[in-house]
Write an enzyme that holds these catalytic residues in place. Sequence first.
Site, PDB file in Angstrom:
ATOM      1  N   TRP A 324       0.829  -1.210   0.000  1.00  0.00           N
ATOM      2  CA  TRP A 324       0.000   0.000   0.000  1.00  0.00           C
ATOM      3  C   TRP A 324       0.866   1.264   0.000  1.00  0.00           C
ATOM      4  O   TRP A 324       0.511   2.278  -0.578  1.00  0.00           O
ATOM      5  CB  TRP A 324      -0.897  -0.025   1.241  1.00  0.00           C
ATOM      6  N   HIS A 325       2.060   1.162   0.632  1.00  0.00           N
ATOM      7  CA  HIS A 325       2.922   2.339   0.733  1.00  0.00           C
ATOM      8  C   HIS A 325       3.534   2.731  -0.605  1.00  0.00           C
ATOM      9  O   HIS A 325       3.916   3.885  -0.796  1.00  0.00           O
ATOM     10  CB  HIS A 325       4.042   2.092   1.755  1.00  0.00           C
ATOM     11  N   GLY A 326       3.669   1.793  -1.506  1.00  0.00           N
ATOM     12  CA  GLY A 326       4.255   2.148  -2.793  1.00  0.00           C
ATOM     13  C   GLY A 326       4.426   0.937  -3.679  1.00  0.00           C
ATOM     14  O   GLY A 326       4.482  -0.202  -3.200  1.00  0.00           O
TER      15      GLY A 326
END
Lengths: 512, 393
Positions: A324-326
């Site tokens: 989700w962060h990248g």
Amino acid sequence: MLFNSYPFLFVFLPITLFGFYLIARASNALAAAWLAASSFVFYGWWNPWYVILLTISIACNFAVGLGIIRRQGLPGGRRLLLFGVTLNLLLLGYYKYADFFVSNLNTFGAGLTPLHVILPLGISFFTFTQIAFLADAYQGKAAEYRFTHYCLFVSYFPHLIAGPILHHKEMMPQFAQRETYQLNWENFAVGLTILFIGLFKKTVIADGVAFYARPAFDWVGNGLPLSAVDAWGGALAYTFQIYFDFSGYSDMAIGLSRLFGVRLPLNFESPYKAASIIDFWRRWHMTLSRFLRDYLYFTLGGNRKGVGRRYINLMITMLLGGLWHGANWTFVVWGGLHGLYLVINHAWRNLRQRYGWFAEPGRIGKAVAVLLTFMATVVAWVFFRADSLNHALAMVQAMSGMNGVTLPYQWFNWWFVGPWLARCGVHFENTQTFGGFTQLKWLAACWLIAWLAPNTQQILRKFRPALGVEPDQVAHWWLWRPTRRWLAACVILALFAVLSLNQVSEFIYFQF
Amino acid sequence: MSARSYTLGLLAWLALLLAAVAGFNRVIDPFWYYRDFKIPGLNVVKPRFAPYERHVKPQLLARMRPQAIVLGSSLAEIGFDTNDPALTEKGKLRGYNFAFAGAGWDLAQCYFQYALQATDLKRAAFEIRPEAMPRVDCTHRLGEIEDFSQLKFLLSVTALNDSLRTIFEQGRGRSSHTREGRFLYARGDFKNVLARFNEIFLGRVRVTPQCSLAHVPDHPPPSSQFLMTDITPQPGLDLTGLRGMLQAAREQGIELRLFLPPEHALLLELHLLCGTDAQRWTDMAAIARVVAEESQHGNIQLWEFYGYNDWTGESVVGPETVYWQDPYHLNYELGSLMLADMFGDRPVGTLGRRITPANVGEAYREFLASRTRFLETHPGFYSELRTTLTPRH
């Protein structure tokens, strides 16, 4: 628009604030609409075209949510929920992960053309916020659903770009309350204080220590070997940078929102004081942890299906949380590492329970636990920050001392320590990226603040700065009150924070 | 204290202090951008201009609109006084030193493009090196110009810090640059010239071990040993950027002098002994060809200043060195002679030489001949070379 910019602080915010309270004198609904419209301007400042995307996303989710609410308890509701969640994930998948999948398929010879999609700011946040809304609507937790308020709930500028991730049920009642629209000097005093503390954390501390993080990661990124001290210097600097940056930004969001009379949920609670990884995730990016727990981990079965399944669920949750962060494998590995840490932590707890080791650790034991937790997060941050897995591994290799240990040559003259270290194999020469005593002073200052100082919410606890933070009766000299002393302190913080918004970069050229 | 007084007090004090900081920085003007307050003992000396020259110089250039400029690296920035009569046509043109420490070909090329847009340029002296000069995309290359904001000069901790430093250094410091942008570097520090030669030469030995003291023979080898029979232009040398620059200069009718700067004779000798000299002459031949193709009515010229003579061979062991600050950085006294050669009416041949495709070979032979003459009249030269290559503790 960024919170830490002149246009935001000196133009957007005063106009929005003034307009909000002026309009609220005539109509609360119009004031809410003004705030929502201002939030769209805030978002469109970066790229006006993506306002359309945000609008479509809000309209679709609102319609689907409404449909779910009307079909409460009927089979159509579940189908609508699945449809809505899928729609959101497809949107996120296209904008955030399409090129990631294409490049991965291309490594297997797929020969696909990258789409070069520009990632809309905050898409992960407003998508997750709305998925949570749909789930809450299905479970009957989302009762209030005026369109203006819904628009404001999603687009509300204090949280739009970088969270906190909001729950419908904790925001909508506040938008509906009459008190929210009434000028309240306490809200102003508390909000401005939190805003300036956050701004100081971001522009002075995080940006200051970032100066020492970047060179080490760039060095490794250029394929050059780094010595252990340089690598640890860079990794620790980044560890503090990301904390002060993100928690500073969250403080600003909480402070800004308070200016409008709205309390946001807490996002950070001194995470580096955590004595275990489980504890760390209760303190770090708390609204994301809450989201992952409520909507992913519990959906997977949580701990209800046995120990083995619990660990698998934990790993899946953390791997997806990492992603989700990248869109990069480095984030997946970062999530995976934290998943592993959590599994080990839970297994250790189970072991203690099984064998009846209930004794609480003493002060030293607790300090060791805090240090161990901190070190585990430092190693994980290396993967989070590095450009690629290879660079992250090169950094970890350097941190483990496999490239040798080099200290600044000036340090050789330390009493007997320098020569003794030299005999132990430590080299004394020009370090590659380590900034010597100045960097040590920065790291020590960050360490002291992160470990020993009270956090923003503790300082303002008496005034309920965020949702879930209740005042207690414990008195401390550092508790905030509107006094002259606190005014002076806050003016100084604000002055240096604003003066650090914009720096002239010095050109350093040592050898002509 | 009520929440209302706290809030209003906070905002009022903040506004007041920000205004005070901005006013203070505006008056002290540590980056020498505004140039309108001159208060002795407070801000006359500007020691903090140097680290921020990339922000300030382009703005000053646009404001002053000079007609004669010097471009290049620190060498050009230190070595040329742009009030020089030869450059300014005896004061008819406004001059400005638009060279930057650390600027290689790529940046200098972009600064030239910027100068074309920002000024009414009539003439320019441009320092080059005998090496590839490819075309560079200057978009987003000059971040200091694109992101320029006066707010940074008025409302930043850096500006406040440098204002205070400027005040504290009034008594003991000096300005880093002249008003016209010439960098003073180590000007006047005569005692340490040998130390700087030593430091730079030893640094050179570290990266090219064949240049070490061990490779300096007892007696100078004869110049004939270094003679090349043929100086053919390097075929693969990328000079597309140079060509583009010359075309732009030609279109705007600018009198442009490209120059290969002199080096101290000790460094020239080191180049010969290390075997790194030949390459630059063949590269020079390629550059001369491009210049000849693009120049019009002699408005664009290529000059070289290599050679052994009393200026380049000035002793660095003696008490005072006039022309050199280190092996690369010459003083403006020598720069003035170069400007007189390139723009003035000084008899040509004593210091520099205009290079064309036809005379590169002759220039090289003359370079070696100057070496022979110099060594005959300077018997202590090799002892000086050894001194500069001996580590000092």
